[in-house]
Design an enzyme around this catalytic site. Structure first.
Site, PDB file in Angstrom:
ATOM      1  N   PHE A   1       0.864  -1.192   0.000  1.00  0.00           N
ATOM      2  CA  PHE A   1       0.000   0.000   0.000  1.00  0.00           C
ATOM      3  C   PHE A   1       0.901   1.244   0.000  1.00  0.00           C
ATOM      4  O   PHE A   1       1.847   1.325   0.776  1.00  0.00           O
ATOM      5  CB  PHE A   1      -0.876  -0.009   1.260  1.00  0.00           C
ATOM      6  CG  PHE A   1      -2.184   0.713   1.108  1.00  0.00           C
ATOM      7  CD1 PHE A   1      -3.372   0.026   0.913  1.00  0.00           C
ATOM      8  CD2 PHE A   1      -2.222   2.100   1.154  1.00  0.00           C
ATOM      9  CE1 PHE A   1      -4.575   0.696   0.780  1.00  0.00           C
ATOM     10  CE2 PHE A   1      -3.420   2.780   1.021  1.00  0.00           C
ATOM     11  CZ  PHE A   1      -4.606   2.085   0.835  1.00  0.00           C
TER      12      PHE A   1
ATOM     13  N   VAL B   1       1.347   4.891   6.157  1.00  0.00           N
ATOM     14  CA  VAL B   1      -0.079   5.121   6.400  1.00  0.00           C
ATOM     15  C   VAL B   1      -0.311   6.626   6.332  1.00  0.00           C
ATOM     16  O   VAL B   1       0.304   7.389   7.089  1.00  0.00           O
ATOM     17  CB  VAL B   1      -0.527   4.558   7.763  1.00  0.00           C
ATOM     18  CG1 VAL B   1      -2.045   4.507   7.835  1.00  0.00           C
ATOM     19  CG2 VAL B   1       0.051   3.170   8.001  1.00  0.00           C
ATOM     20  N   ILE B   2      -1.161   7.021   5.384  1.00  0.00           N
ATOM     21  CA  ILE B   2      -1.341   8.453   5.112  1.00  0.00           C
ATOM     22  C   ILE B   2      -2.765   8.855   5.491  1.00  0.00           C
ATOM     23  O   ILE B   2      -3.732   8.292   4.976  1.00  0.00           O
ATOM     24  CB  ILE B   2      -1.029   8.754   3.627  1.00  0.00           C
ATOM     25  CG1 ILE B   2       0.418   8.325   3.325  1.00  0.00           C
ATOM     26  CG2 ILE B   2      -1.241  10.233   3.322  1.00  0.00           C
ATOM     27  CD1 ILE B   2       0.850   8.508   1.891  1.00  0.00           C
TER      28      ILE B   2
ATOM     29  N   THR C   1      -7.620   7.825   4.201  1.00  0.00           N
ATOM     30  CA  THR C   1      -8.543   6.858   4.784  1.00  0.00           C
ATOM     31  C   THR C   1      -9.054   7.276   6.158  1.00  0.00           C
ATOM     32  O   THR C   1      -8.287   7.782   6.977  1.00  0.00           O
ATOM     33  CB  THR C   1      -7.855   5.476   4.936  1.00  0.00           C
ATOM     34  OG1 THR C   1      -8.730   4.606   5.641  1.00  0.00           O
ATOM     35  CG2 THR C   1      -6.554   5.582   5.692  1.00  0.00           C
TER      36      THR C   1
ATOM     37  N   HIS D   1      -9.648   5.062   8.126  1.00  0.00           N
ATOM     38  CA  HIS D   1      -9.103   3.957   8.914  1.00  0.00           C
ATOM     39  C   HIS D   1      -7.723   4.270   9.475  1.00  0.00           C
ATOM     40  O   HIS D   1      -7.105   3.415  10.095  1.00  0.00           O
ATOM     41  CB  HIS D   1      -8.971   2.687   8.049  1.00  0.00           C
ATOM     42  CG  HIS D   1     -10.265   2.146   7.572  1.00  0.00           C
ATOM     43  ND1 HIS D   1     -10.491   1.780   6.264  1.00  0.00           N
ATOM     44  CD2 HIS D   1     -11.416   1.915   8.234  1.00  0.00           C
ATOM     45  CE1 HIS D   1     -11.732   1.348   6.150  1.00  0.00           C
ATOM     46  NE2 HIS D   1     -12.308   1.420   7.324  1.00  0.00           N
TER      47      HIS D   1
ATOM     48  N   PHE E   1      10.236  -0.363  13.821  1.00  0.00           N
ATOM     49  CA  PHE E   1       9.049   0.302  13.274  1.00  0.00           C
ATOM     50  C   PHE E   1       9.485   1.357  12.248  1.00  0.00           C
ATOM     51  O   PHE E   1       9.835   2.483  12.605  1.00  0.00           O
ATOM     52  CB  PHE E   1       8.309   0.953  14.443  1.00  0.00           C
ATOM     53  CG  PHE E   1       6.971   1.547  14.101  1.00  0.00           C
ATOM     54  CD1 PHE E   1       5.883   0.734  13.819  1.00  0.00           C
ATOM     55  CD2 PHE E   1       6.783   2.924  14.078  1.00  0.00           C
ATOM     56  CE1 PHE E   1       4.635   1.275  13.531  1.00  0.00           C
ATOM     57  CE2 PHE E   1       5.544   3.483  13.785  1.00  0.00           C
ATOM     58  CZ  PHE E   1       4.471   2.651  13.516  1.00  0.00           C
TER      59      PHE E   1
HETATM   60  N1  INI Z   1      -2.537   0.384   4.465  1.00  0.00           N
HETATM   61  C1  INI Z   1      -1.389   1.096   4.480  1.00  0.00           C
HETATM   62  O1  INI Z   1      -0.302   0.507   4.593  1.00  0.00           O
HETATM   63  N2  INI Z   1      -1.426   2.455   4.370  1.00  0.00           N
HETATM   64  C2  INI Z   1      -2.598   3.135   4.252  1.00  0.00           C
HETATM   65  O2  INI Z   1      -2.559   4.388   4.156  1.00  0.00           O
HETATM   66  C3  INI Z   1      -3.816   2.405   4.225  1.00  0.00           C
HETATM   67  N3  INI Z   1      -5.068   3.075   4.053  1.00  0.00           N
HETATM   68  O3  INI Z   1      -5.049   4.255   3.702  1.00  0.00           O
HETATM   69  O4  INI Z   1      -6.137   2.491   4.234  1.00  0.00           O
HETATM   70  C4  INI Z   1      -3.751   0.991   4.344  1.00  0.00           C
HETATM   71  N4  INI Z   1      -4.869   0.233   4.344  1.00  0.00           N
HETATM   72  C5  INI Z   1      -4.829  -1.201   4.103  1.00  0.00           C
HETATM   73  C6  INI Z   1      -4.589  -2.002   5.373  1.00  0.00           C
HETATM   74  O5  INI Z   1      -3.243  -1.895   5.792  1.00  0.00           O
HETATM   75  C7  INI Z   1      -4.866  -3.488   5.130  1.00  0.00           C
HETATM   76  O6  INI Z   1      -4.014  -3.972   4.111  1.00  0.00           O
HETATM   77  C8  INI Z   1      -6.327  -3.768   4.718  1.00  0.00           C
HETATM   78  O7  INI Z   1      -7.221  -3.197   5.633  1.00  0.00           O
HETATM   79  C9  INI Z   1      -6.590  -5.303   4.674  1.00  0.00           C
HETATM   80  O8  INI Z   1      -6.418  -5.898   5.947  1.00  0.00           O
END
Ligand code: INI
Length: 158
Positions: free
Chosen positions: A22, A81-82, A86, A88, A113
């Site tokens: 991602f 993770v931005i 999201t 989330h 980390f």
């Molecule tokens: N995963 C990331 O590594 N960075 C993100 O910014 C991100 N966003 O934006 O949602 C993200 N989501 C996916 C998550 O890590 C899982 O792969 C997914 O939820 C499946 O379990």
């Protein structure tokens, strides 16, 4: 008084880098930062394993499996993770951090980390080889230092 510090000498280490797909345009730079740093500090190329996972949420799962093999002295986890992307954000970033720390509680090796948690893409770029450094490099430096520190602590108390 005695001071115990781990040397940044990776020549006797076997390490793994876990990298999330991602935001790959960011994480590929974190991966390069981590692997370049391992090589610069003497880790033999054939003692560096790279494991891709879908997202930062999956980093701890793969790190746990790798740690359980008993084959690694250290594991560096890298991801991005931005916040803007999201709702989330807090769950993904929080679970990645907590999950990685849980692995270090359960296994006797450092799991570091190298996850960027940023508000936007510009901040992520700055932390993946831009003005604010490279989180992958930081994670590998910490992994090497902690992996060489642990036996010194053990030896100081044996
Ligand atoms: N995963 C990331 O590594 N960075 C993100 O910014 C991100 N966003 O934006 O949602 C993200 N989501 C996916 C998550 O890590 C899982 O792969 C997914 O939820 C499946 O379990």
């Amino acid at each position: 008084m005695r001071v115990i510090e781990g040397p940044l000498d990776g020549s006797a280490l076997r390490v793994a880098v876990v990298v999330s797909r991602f935001n790959e345009m960011i994480t590929e730079k974190l991966l390069k930062g981590a692997t370049d740093t391992a090589l610069e500090h003497g880790v033999p190329e054939d003692c560096i394993d790279v494991v891709w996972v879908p997202g930062a949420y999956e980093l701890p799962m793969a790190a746990r499996r790798l740690a359980a093999t008993g084959r690694y002295h250290a594991i560096a986890c890298t991801g991005a993770v931005i916040r803007g992307q999201t709702p989330h954000f807090d769950f993904v970033a929080g679970e990645a951090a907590r999950g990685i720390m849980d692995v270090t509680r359960d296994f006797p090796i450092p799991v570091t980390f190298g996850v960027i948690t940023s508000d936007n893409l510009e901040q992520a770029q700055a932390r993946s080889g831009g003005a604010v450094g490279n989180k992958g490099r930081e994670a590998m430096l910490a992994a090497i230092e902690m992996a060489t520190l642990f036996p010194l602590i053990d030896r100081a108390h044996s």
